[in-house]
Motif scaffolding. Structure first.
Motif, PDB file in Angstrom:
ATOM      1  N   ALA A  49       0.834  -1.202   0.000  1.00  0.00           N
ATOM      2  CA  ALA A  49       0.000   0.000   0.000  1.00  0.00           C
ATOM      3  C   ALA A  49       0.870   1.254   0.000  1.00  0.00           C
ATOM      4  O   ALA A  49       0.576   2.223  -0.715  1.00  0.00           O
ATOM      5  CB  ALA A  49      -0.936  -0.007   1.207  1.00  0.00           C
ATOM      6  N   LEU A  50       1.936   1.246   0.778  1.00  0.00           N
ATOM      7  CA  LEU A  50       2.864   2.384   0.803  1.00  0.00           C
ATOM      8  C   LEU A  50       3.464   2.606  -0.580  1.00  0.00           C
ATOM      9  O   LEU A  50       3.525   3.736  -1.069  1.00  0.00           O
ATOM     10  CB  LEU A  50       3.962   2.139   1.834  1.00  0.00           C
ATOM     11  N   ASN A  51       3.896   1.538  -1.230  1.00  0.00           N
ATOM     12  CA  ASN A  51       4.487   1.653  -2.568  1.00  0.00           C
ATOM     13  C   ASN A  51       3.476   2.155  -3.596  1.00  0.00           C
ATOM     14  O   ASN A  51       3.816   2.960  -4.465  1.00  0.00           O
ATOM     15  CB  ASN A  51       5.090   0.320  -3.004  1.00  0.00           C
ATOM     16  N   VAL A  52       2.230   1.708  -3.485  1.00  0.00           N
ATOM     17  CA  VAL A  52       1.182   2.171  -4.399  1.00  0.00           C
ATOM     18  C   VAL A  52       0.937   3.661  -4.178  1.00  0.00           C
ATOM     19  O   VAL A  52       0.866   4.437  -5.144  1.00  0.00           O
ATOM     20  CB  VAL A  52      -0.118   1.363  -4.219  1.00  0.00           C
ATOM     21  N   ALA A  53       0.812   4.078  -2.925  1.00  0.00           N
ATOM     22  CA  ALA A  53       0.597   5.504  -2.631  1.00  0.00           C
ATOM     23  C   ALA A  53       1.747   6.339  -3.190  1.00  0.00           C
ATOM     24  O   ALA A  53       1.523   7.378  -3.826  1.00  0.00           O
ATOM     25  CB  ALA A  53       0.444   5.718  -1.128  1.00  0.00           C
ATOM     26  N   ALA A  54       2.974   5.894  -2.988  1.00  0.00           N
ATOM     27  CA  ALA A  54       4.146   6.625  -3.489  1.00  0.00           C
ATOM     28  C   ALA A  54       4.147   6.695  -5.016  1.00  0.00           C
ATOM     29  O   ALA A  54       4.571   7.695  -5.598  1.00  0.00           O
ATOM     30  CB  ALA A  54       5.426   5.968  -2.989  1.00  0.00           C
ATOM     31  N   GLY A 118     -11.478  18.457  17.279  1.00  0.00           N
ATOM     32  CA  GLY A 118     -12.842  18.503  17.804  1.00  0.00           C
ATOM     33  C   GLY A 118     -13.538  17.159  17.827  1.00  0.00           C
ATOM     34  O   GLY A 118     -14.739  17.093  17.605  1.00  0.00           O
ATOM     35  N   GLY A 119     -12.788  16.099  18.045  1.00  0.00           N
ATOM     36  CA  GLY A 119     -13.394  14.781  18.147  1.00  0.00           C
ATOM     37  C   GLY A 119     -13.670  14.091  16.829  1.00  0.00           C
ATOM     38  O   GLY A 119     -14.284  13.038  16.794  1.00  0.00           O
ATOM     39  N   ARG A 120     -13.246  14.706  15.717  1.00  0.00           N
ATOM     40  CA  ARG A 120     -13.469  14.044  14.427  1.00  0.00           C
ATOM     41  C   ARG A 120     -12.180  13.965  13.622  1.00  0.00           C
ATOM     42  O   ARG A 120     -11.317  14.835  13.711  1.00  0.00           O
ATOM     43  CB  ARG A 120     -14.565  14.730  13.628  1.00  0.00           C
ATOM     44  N   VAL A 121     -12.076  12.911  12.844  1.00  0.00           N
ATOM     45  CA  VAL A 121     -10.937  12.717  11.955  1.00  0.00           C
ATOM     46  C   VAL A 121     -11.258  13.429  10.646  1.00  0.00           C
ATOM     47  O   VAL A 121     -12.336  13.235  10.073  1.00  0.00           O
ATOM     48  CB  VAL A 121     -10.692  11.208  11.712  1.00  0.00           C
ATOM     49  N   TYR A 122     -10.345  14.272  10.171  1.00  0.00           N
ATOM     50  CA  TYR A 122     -10.608  15.034   8.950  1.00  0.00           C
ATOM     51  C   TYR A 122      -9.607  14.775   7.820  1.00  0.00           C
ATOM     52  O   TYR A 122      -9.810  15.261   6.691  1.00  0.00           O
ATOM     53  CB  TYR A 122     -10.650  16.529   9.251  1.00  0.00           C
ATOM     54  N   HIS A 123      -8.535  14.012   8.084  1.00  0.00           N
ATOM     55  CA  HIS A 123      -7.531  13.788   7.051  1.00  0.00           C
ATOM     56  C   HIS A 123      -6.777  12.501   7.348  1.00  0.00           C
ATOM     57  O   HIS A 123      -6.652  12.106   8.508  1.00  0.00           O
ATOM     58  CB  HIS A 123      -6.546  14.974   7.012  1.00  0.00           C
ATOM     59  N   VAL A 124      -6.241  11.857   6.292  1.00  0.00           N
ATOM     60  CA  VAL A 124      -5.504  10.605   6.463  1.00  0.00           C
ATOM     61  C   VAL A 124      -4.388  10.530   5.433  1.00  0.00           C
ATOM     62  O   VAL A 124      -4.507  11.075   4.325  1.00  0.00           O
ATOM     63  CB  VAL A 124      -6.448   9.373   6.347  1.00  0.00           C
ATOM     64  N   GLY A 125      -3.301   9.879   5.819  1.00  0.00           N
ATOM     65  CA  GLY A 125      -2.182   9.637   4.917  1.00  0.00           C
ATOM     66  C   GLY A 125      -1.531   8.306   5.256  1.00  0.00           C
ATOM     67  O   GLY A 125      -1.818   7.703   6.289  1.00  0.00           O
ATOM     68  N   VAL A 126      -0.648   7.841   4.384  1.00  0.00           N
ATOM     69  CA  VAL A 126       0.062   6.573   4.579  1.00  0.00           C
ATOM     70  C   VAL A 126       1.454   6.881   5.126  1.00  0.00           C
ATOM     71  O   VAL A 126       2.217   7.641   4.503  1.00  0.00           O
ATOM     72  CB  VAL A 126       0.179   5.788   3.252  1.00  0.00           C
ATOM     73  N   TYR A 127       1.778   6.287   6.278  1.00  0.00           N
ATOM     74  CA  TYR A 127       3.063   6.555   6.920  1.00  0.00           C
ATOM     75  C   TYR A 127       4.218   5.998   6.093  1.00  0.00           C
ATOM     76  O   TYR A 127       4.216   4.831   5.704  1.00  0.00           O
ATOM     77  CB  TYR A 127       3.091   5.961   8.337  1.00  0.00           C
ATOM     78  N   HIS A 135       0.256  11.627   0.993  1.00  0.00           N
ATOM     79  CA  HIS A 135      -1.146  12.030   1.106  1.00  0.00           C
ATOM     80  C   HIS A 135      -1.551  12.939  -0.049  1.00  0.00           C
ATOM     81  O   HIS A 135      -0.710  13.432  -0.796  1.00  0.00           O
ATOM     82  CB  HIS A 135      -1.410  12.699   2.459  1.00  0.00           C
ATOM     83  N   ALA A 136      -2.861  13.102  -0.169  1.00  0.00           N
ATOM     84  CA  ALA A 136      -3.453  14.035  -1.121  1.00  0.00           C
ATOM     85  C   ALA A 136      -3.987  15.183  -0.272  1.00  0.00           C
ATOM     86  O   ALA A 136      -5.045  15.057   0.348  1.00  0.00           O
ATOM     87  CB  ALA A 136      -4.570  13.350  -1.903  1.00  0.00           C
ATOM     88  N   SER A 141      -3.632  20.992  -5.027  1.00  0.00           N
ATOM     89  CA  SER A 141      -2.373  20.328  -4.728  1.00  0.00           C
ATOM     90  C   SER A 141      -2.334  18.961  -5.420  1.00  0.00           C
ATOM     91  O   SER A 141      -3.236  18.617  -6.176  1.00  0.00           O
ATOM     92  CB  SER A 141      -2.211  20.172  -3.212  1.00  0.00           C
ATOM     93  N   VAL A 142      -1.279  18.212  -5.132  1.00  0.00           N
ATOM     94  CA  VAL A 142      -1.089  16.892  -5.722  1.00  0.00           C
ATOM     95  C   VAL A 142      -0.663  15.908  -4.633  1.00  0.00           C
ATOM     96  O   VAL A 142      -0.271  16.316  -3.537  1.00  0.00           O
ATOM     97  CB  VAL A 142       0.000  16.914  -6.828  1.00  0.00           C
ATOM     98  N   VAL A 143      -0.729  14.623  -4.935  1.00  0.00           N
ATOM     99  CA  VAL A 143      -0.240  13.599  -4.012  1.00  0.00           C
ATOM    100  C   VAL A 143       1.250  13.845  -3.802  1.00  0.00           C
ATOM    101  O   VAL A 143       2.003  14.025  -4.768  1.00  0.00           O
ATOM    102  CB  VAL A 143      -0.479  12.177  -4.570  1.00  0.00           C
ATOM    103  N   LYS A 144       1.654  13.876  -2.531  1.00  0.00           N
ATOM    104  CA  LYS A 144       3.057  14.170  -2.222  1.00  0.00           C
ATOM    105  C   LYS A 144       3.471  13.574  -0.892  1.00  0.00           C
ATOM    106  O   LYS A 144       2.638  13.205  -0.075  1.00  0.00           O
ATOM    107  CB  LYS A 144       3.310  15.666  -2.234  1.00  0.00           C
ATOM    108  N   LEU A 145       4.782  13.518  -0.716  1.00  0.00           N
ATOM    109  CA  LEU A 145       5.398  13.090   0.536  1.00  0.00           C
ATOM    110  C   LEU A 145       5.655  14.346   1.355  1.00  0.00           C
ATOM    111  O   LEU A 145       6.284  15.285   0.872  1.00  0.00           O
ATOM    112  CB  LEU A 145       6.715  12.355   0.245  1.00  0.00           C
TER     113      LEU A 145
END
Length: 159
Positions: A49-54, A118-127, A135-136, A141-145
């Motif tokens: 998954a990390l390689n696909v995201a990259a 505020g108790g909610r998740v608003y963004h996600v990325g791959v470590y 992340h996007a 913007s674009v997908v980037k590290l």
């Protein structure tokens, strides 16, 4: 030194070397401060998954998009893990709810990093390691590290 005294000494040294060699081959021998192999690499699906995201570096952000050429944040993680053989729900909050919650000390490459307020998740990325995520980020913007820019993060591992 007699042969009797010499043989046990040699066997003892040989036995110790053999045990060290076996431990090293089995992956249980670590240099001081080194991470165990599992912690450094993570599960195979996480690495994929990390390689696909990259591989999506430079793909444009588009709200609601989940690939293959445009992504929003959770669309990128959904796409990356789908290619790795794992199913995730669509939104960052739903993905957080589905993952096994982990601590920063057990974080591995390929785990998900969730940003919250505020108790909610608003963004996600791959470590990606070294305090960075793929992340996007946002419209225009674009997908980037990028480095993780806040301490208001939670971590999840896809099962």
């Amino acid at each position: 030194m007699t042969a009797q005294n010499h043989v046990p000494s040699v066997l003892s040294r040989t036995g110790a070397v053999s045990a060290l060699t076996l431990a090293a081959l089995a992956g249980t021998l670590l240099a001081p401060g080194a991470a165990p192999a599992a912690q450094a690499a993570g599960p195979a699906h996480a690495t994929k998954a990390l390689n696909v995201a990259a591989s999506k570096k430079g793909s444009p952000y588009k709200y609601g998009a989940a690939g293959p050429s445009r992504f929003d944040c959770s669309g990128l993680t959904l796409y990356a893990y789908k290619k790795a053989g794992k199913n995730l729900p669509r939104t960052a909050q739903q993905q957080y709810n589905r993952t096994r919650h982990i601590s920063a000390s057990t974080l591995q490459k390929g785990d998900l990093v969730f940003f919250h307020s505020g108790g909610r998740v608003y963004h996600v990325g791959v470590y990606a390691g070294s305090n960075r995520i793929w992340h996007a980020p946002k419209a225009g913007s674009v997908v980037k590290l990028e480095r993780i820019w806040t301490k208001k993060v939670l971590y999840g591992r896809v099962r």
